[in-house]
Design a protein around this motif. Structure first.
Motif, PDB file in Angstrom:
ATOM      1  N   ILE A 294      30.131 -45.388 -33.387  1.00  0.00           N
ATOM      2  CA  ILE A 294      30.141 -45.590 -31.936  1.00  0.00           C
ATOM      3  C   ILE A 294      30.424 -44.233 -31.294  1.00  0.00           C
ATOM      4  CG2 ILE A 294      31.268 -46.771 -29.999  1.00  0.00           C
ATOM      5  CD1 ILE A 294      29.863 -48.706 -31.914  1.00  0.00           C
ATOM      6  N   ASP A 295      29.510 -43.788 -30.402  1.00  0.00           N
ATOM      7  CA  ASP A 295      29.749 -42.494 -29.770  1.00  0.00           C
ATOM      8  C   ASP A 295      29.893 -42.573 -28.255  1.00  0.00           C
ATOM      9  OD1 ASP A 295      27.122 -42.882 -29.070  1.00  0.00           O
ATOM     10  OD2 ASP A 295      26.363 -41.107 -30.070  1.00  0.00           O
ATOM     11  N   GLU A 296      29.826 -43.774 -27.700  1.00  0.00           N
ATOM     12  CA  GLU A 296      30.069 -43.971 -26.282  1.00  0.00           C
ATOM     13  C   GLU A 296      30.750 -45.320 -26.075  1.00  0.00           C
ATOM     14  OE1 GLU A 296      25.915 -41.961 -24.871  1.00  0.00           O
ATOM     15  OE2 GLU A 296      26.926 -43.251 -23.430  1.00  0.00           O
ATOM     16  N   LEU A 297      31.659 -45.362 -25.119  1.00  0.00           N
ATOM     17  CA  LEU A 297      32.296 -46.614 -24.725  1.00  0.00           C
ATOM     18  C   LEU A 297      31.885 -46.933 -23.304  1.00  0.00           C
ATOM     19  CD1 LEU A 297      35.988 -46.149 -25.954  1.00  0.00           C
ATOM     20  CD2 LEU A 297      34.173 -47.482 -27.034  1.00  0.00           C
ATOM     21  N   LEU A 298      31.615 -48.177 -23.040  1.00  0.00           N
ATOM     22  CA  LEU A 298      31.323 -48.636 -21.696  1.00  0.00           C
ATOM     23  C   LEU A 298      32.551 -49.399 -21.222  1.00  0.00           C
ATOM     24  CD1 LEU A 298      29.447 -49.181 -19.320  1.00  0.00           C
ATOM     25  CD2 LEU A 298      28.549 -51.131 -20.593  1.00  0.00           C
ATOM     26  N   ILE A 299      33.240 -48.845 -20.243  1.00  0.00           N
ATOM     27  CA  ILE A 299      34.469 -49.437 -19.718  1.00  0.00           C
ATOM     28  C   ILE A 299      34.222 -49.798 -18.267  1.00  0.00           C
ATOM     29  CG2 ILE A 299      36.914 -49.040 -19.213  1.00  0.00           C
ATOM     30  CD1 ILE A 299      36.434 -48.918 -22.189  1.00  0.00           C
ATOM     31  N   GLN A 300      34.604 -50.993 -17.871  1.00  0.00           N
ATOM     32  CA  GLN A 300      34.501 -51.383 -16.471  1.00  0.00           C
ATOM     33  C   GLN A 300      35.899 -51.495 -15.894  1.00  0.00           C
ATOM     34  OE1 GLN A 300      32.351 -54.963 -15.617  1.00  0.00           O
ATOM     35  NE2 GLN A 300      32.867 -54.867 -13.470  1.00  0.00           N
ATOM     36  N   PRO A 301      36.329 -50.485 -15.134  1.00  0.00           N
ATOM     37  CA  PRO A 301      37.640 -50.584 -14.504  1.00  0.00           C
ATOM     38  C   PRO A 301      37.601 -51.663 -13.428  1.00  0.00           C
ATOM     39  CG  PRO A 301      36.501 -48.606 -13.765  1.00  0.00           C
ATOM     40  CD  PRO A 301      35.638 -49.256 -14.809  1.00  0.00           C
ATOM     41  N   VAL A 302      38.714 -52.357 -13.255  1.00  0.00           N
ATOM     42  CA  VAL A 302      38.703 -53.511 -12.372  1.00  0.00           C
ATOM     43  C   VAL A 302      39.689 -53.379 -11.216  1.00  0.00           C
ATOM     44  CG1 VAL A 302      39.087 -56.003 -12.273  1.00  0.00           C
ATOM     45  CG2 VAL A 302      37.938 -55.007 -14.237  1.00  0.00           C
ATOM     46  N   ILE A 303      40.928 -53.095 -11.507  1.00  0.00           N
ATOM     47  CA  ILE A 303      41.971 -53.177 -10.489  1.00  0.00           C
ATOM     48  C   ILE A 303      42.007 -51.920  -9.628  1.00  0.00           C
ATOM     49  CG2 ILE A 303      44.464 -53.428 -10.123  1.00  0.00           C
ATOM     50  CD1 ILE A 303      44.407 -55.080 -12.786  1.00  0.00           C
ATOM     51  N   ASP A 304      42.067 -50.751 -10.243  1.00  0.00           N
ATOM     52  CA  ASP A 304      42.146 -49.470  -9.535  1.00  0.00           C
ATOM     53  C   ASP A 304      41.264 -48.476 -10.284  1.00  0.00           C
ATOM     54  OD1 ASP A 304      42.813 -47.131  -8.238  1.00  0.00           O
ATOM     55  OD2 ASP A 304      44.969 -47.266  -8.640  1.00  0.00           O
ATOM     56  N   PRO A 305      39.932 -48.520 -10.050  1.00  0.00           N
ATOM     57  CA  PRO A 305      39.013 -47.706 -10.838  1.00  0.00           C
ATOM     58  C   PRO A 305      39.364 -46.219 -10.931  1.00  0.00           C
ATOM     59  CG  PRO A 305      37.779 -49.327  -9.620  1.00  0.00           C
ATOM     60  CD  PRO A 305      39.212 -49.423  -9.135  1.00  0.00           C
ATOM     61  N   PRO A 306      39.689 -45.517  -9.847  1.00  0.00           N
ATOM     62  CA  PRO A 306      39.999 -44.087 -10.008  1.00  0.00           C
ATOM     63  C   PRO A 306      41.194 -43.845 -10.939  1.00  0.00           C
ATOM     64  CG  PRO A 306      39.578 -44.575  -7.699  1.00  0.00           C
ATOM     65  CD  PRO A 306      39.663 -45.892  -8.418  1.00  0.00           C
ATOM     66  N   THR A 307      42.232 -44.643 -10.790  1.00  0.00           N
ATOM     67  CA  THR A 307      43.419 -44.479 -11.635  1.00  0.00           C
ATOM     68  C   THR A 307      43.104 -44.839 -13.076  1.00  0.00           C
ATOM     69  OG1 THR A 307      44.879 -44.922  -9.778  1.00  0.00           O
ATOM     70  CG2 THR A 307      45.812 -45.223 -11.978  1.00  0.00           C
ATOM     71  N   GLU A 308      42.393 -45.942 -13.280  1.00  0.00           N
ATOM     72  CA  GLU A 308      42.069 -46.381 -14.639  1.00  0.00           C
ATOM     73  C   GLU A 308      41.185 -45.366 -15.354  1.00  0.00           C
ATOM     74  OE1 GLU A 308      40.762 -50.522 -14.737  1.00  0.00           O
ATOM     75  OE2 GLU A 308      42.018 -50.887 -12.984  1.00  0.00           O
ATOM     76  N   MET A 309      40.219 -44.787 -14.649  1.00  0.00           N
ATOM     77  CA  MET A 309      39.344 -43.805 -15.284  1.00  0.00           C
ATOM     78  C   MET A 309      40.116 -42.510 -15.581  1.00  0.00           C
ATOM     79  SD  MET A 309      36.752 -45.504 -15.907  1.00  0.00           S
ATOM     80  CE  MET A 309      35.749 -44.233 -16.623  1.00  0.00           C
ATOM     81  N   ALA A 310      41.031 -42.121 -14.708  1.00  0.00           N
ATOM     82  CA  ALA A 310      41.869 -40.938 -14.970  1.00  0.00           C
ATOM     83  C   ALA A 310      42.730 -41.176 -16.206  1.00  0.00           C
ATOM     84  CB  ALA A 310      42.720 -40.616 -13.756  1.00  0.00           C
ATOM     85  N   GLN A 311      43.267 -42.386 -16.340  1.00  0.00           N
ATOM     86  CA  GLN A 311      44.086 -42.706 -17.506  1.00  0.00           C
ATOM     87  C   GLN A 311      43.252 -42.713 -18.769  1.00  0.00           C
ATOM     88  OE1 GLN A 311      45.592 -46.369 -15.934  1.00  0.00           O
ATOM     89  NE2 GLN A 311      47.569 -45.458 -15.384  1.00  0.00           N
ATOM     90  N   LEU A 312      42.013 -43.209 -18.684  1.00  0.00           N
ATOM     91  CA  LEU A 312      41.127 -43.201 -19.843  1.00  0.00           C
ATOM     92  C   LEU A 312      40.782 -41.761 -20.237  1.00  0.00           C
ATOM     93  CD1 LEU A 312      39.359 -44.599 -21.950  1.00  0.00           C
ATOM     94  CD2 LEU A 312      37.552 -44.713 -20.227  1.00  0.00           C
ATOM     95  N   ALA A 313      40.476 -40.933 -19.267  1.00  0.00           N
ATOM     96  CA  ALA A 313      40.178 -39.527 -19.560  1.00  0.00           C
ATOM     97  C   ALA A 313      41.368 -38.857 -20.249  1.00  0.00           C
ATOM     98  CB  ALA A 313      39.813 -38.788 -18.283  1.00  0.00           C
ATOM     99  N   LYS A 314      42.566 -39.139 -19.766  1.00  0.00           N
ATOM    100  CA  LYS A 314      43.769 -38.568 -20.373  1.00  0.00           C
ATOM    101  C   LYS A 314      43.921 -39.078 -21.808  1.00  0.00           C
ATOM    102  CE  LYS A 314      48.722 -38.070 -19.607  1.00  0.00           C
ATOM    103  NZ  LYS A 314      49.847 -38.437 -18.745  1.00  0.00           N
ATOM    104  N   LEU A 315      43.624 -40.352 -22.023  1.00  0.00           N
ATOM    105  CA  LEU A 315      43.723 -40.937 -23.362  1.00  0.00           C
ATOM    106  C   LEU A 315      42.758 -40.267 -24.327  1.00  0.00           C
ATOM    107  CD1 LEU A 315      44.759 -43.327 -25.201  1.00  0.00           C
ATOM    108  CD2 LEU A 315      42.754 -44.574 -24.385  1.00  0.00           C
ATOM    109  N   LEU A 316      41.556 -39.938 -23.843  1.00  0.00           N
ATOM    110  CA  LEU A 316      40.517 -39.388 -24.706  1.00  0.00           C
ATOM    111  C   LEU A 316      40.644 -37.894 -24.952  1.00  0.00           C
ATOM    112  CD1 LEU A 316      37.430 -41.364 -23.361  1.00  0.00           C
ATOM    113  CD2 LEU A 316      38.738 -41.791 -25.453  1.00  0.00           C
ATOM    114  N   THR A 317      41.520 -37.228 -24.220  1.00  0.00           N
ATOM    115  CA  THR A 317      41.650 -35.769 -24.384  1.00  0.00           C
ATOM    116  C   THR A 317      42.902 -35.417 -25.165  1.00  0.00           C
ATOM    117  OG1 THR A 317      42.706 -35.578 -22.228  1.00  0.00           O
ATOM    118  CG2 THR A 317      40.333 -35.203 -22.349  1.00  0.00           C
TER     119      THR A 317
END
Length: 156
Positions: free
Chosen positions: A133-156
């Motif tokens: 698997i080389d890509e994940l498809l994530i659908q943020p629901v509650i607070d998309p900007p915050t959730e995507m920032a947290q995901l980016a932090k998790l992946l780095t």
């Protein structure tokens, strides 16, 4: 795994669509609503197609097949009822009814979602990468900007 927005444009890859829930993201519910809805959607699909010759439900484990049966019973329908589509998933994407919480099986949560602590999520993502698997498809629901920032932090 690439951070959000850095996909593999122009090349075929393997994508896995998952819901994301980390205890580090301060979500207090035992079954976060977005993840629970993904599980209920899978069960509704399995129930809706249970009468097909190659039924998806038959590929599930015994506990999951039992959850499909309970879902059909609770909704007062069958896999062959012509109106089953209107009964299987009432109040779509509203709060999950307390009486349906038992259908959100841990086995399905683990299959359909990234759930756990930061270390749990990083280990799961590493396992997915090793499986191709080389890509994940994530659908943020509650607070998309915050959730995507947290995901980016998790992946780095």
């Amino acid at each position: 795994m690439k951070p959000p927005g850095q996909g593999t444009a122009g090349r075929a890859g393997t994508v896995n669509c998952l819901s994301l829930h980390s205890s580090a993201f301060d979500v207090a519910e035992r079954h976060p609503q977005p993840t629970g809805h993904i599980v209920l959607s899978l069960l509704a699909f399995a129930a809706d197609t249970a009468a097909d010759a190659r039924a998806f439900a038959e590929q599930l484990g015994p506990e999951e097949r039992e959850a499909v049966r309970r879902l059909l019973d609770r909704r007062g329908t069958t896999a062959t009822a012509p109106d089953r589509h209107t009964k299987l998933y009432p109040n779509y994407l509203e709060r999950i009814a307390p009486e349906d919480r038992d259908l959100i099986l841990p086995s399905l949560m683990n299959t359909l979602a990234l759930v756990g602590t930061r270390d749990d999520l990083r280990a799961r993502i590493t396992t997915l990468e090793q499986a191709g698997i080389d890509e994940l498809l994530i659908q943020p629901v509650i607070d998309p900007p915050t959730e995507m920032a947290q995901l980016a932090k998790l992946l780095t």
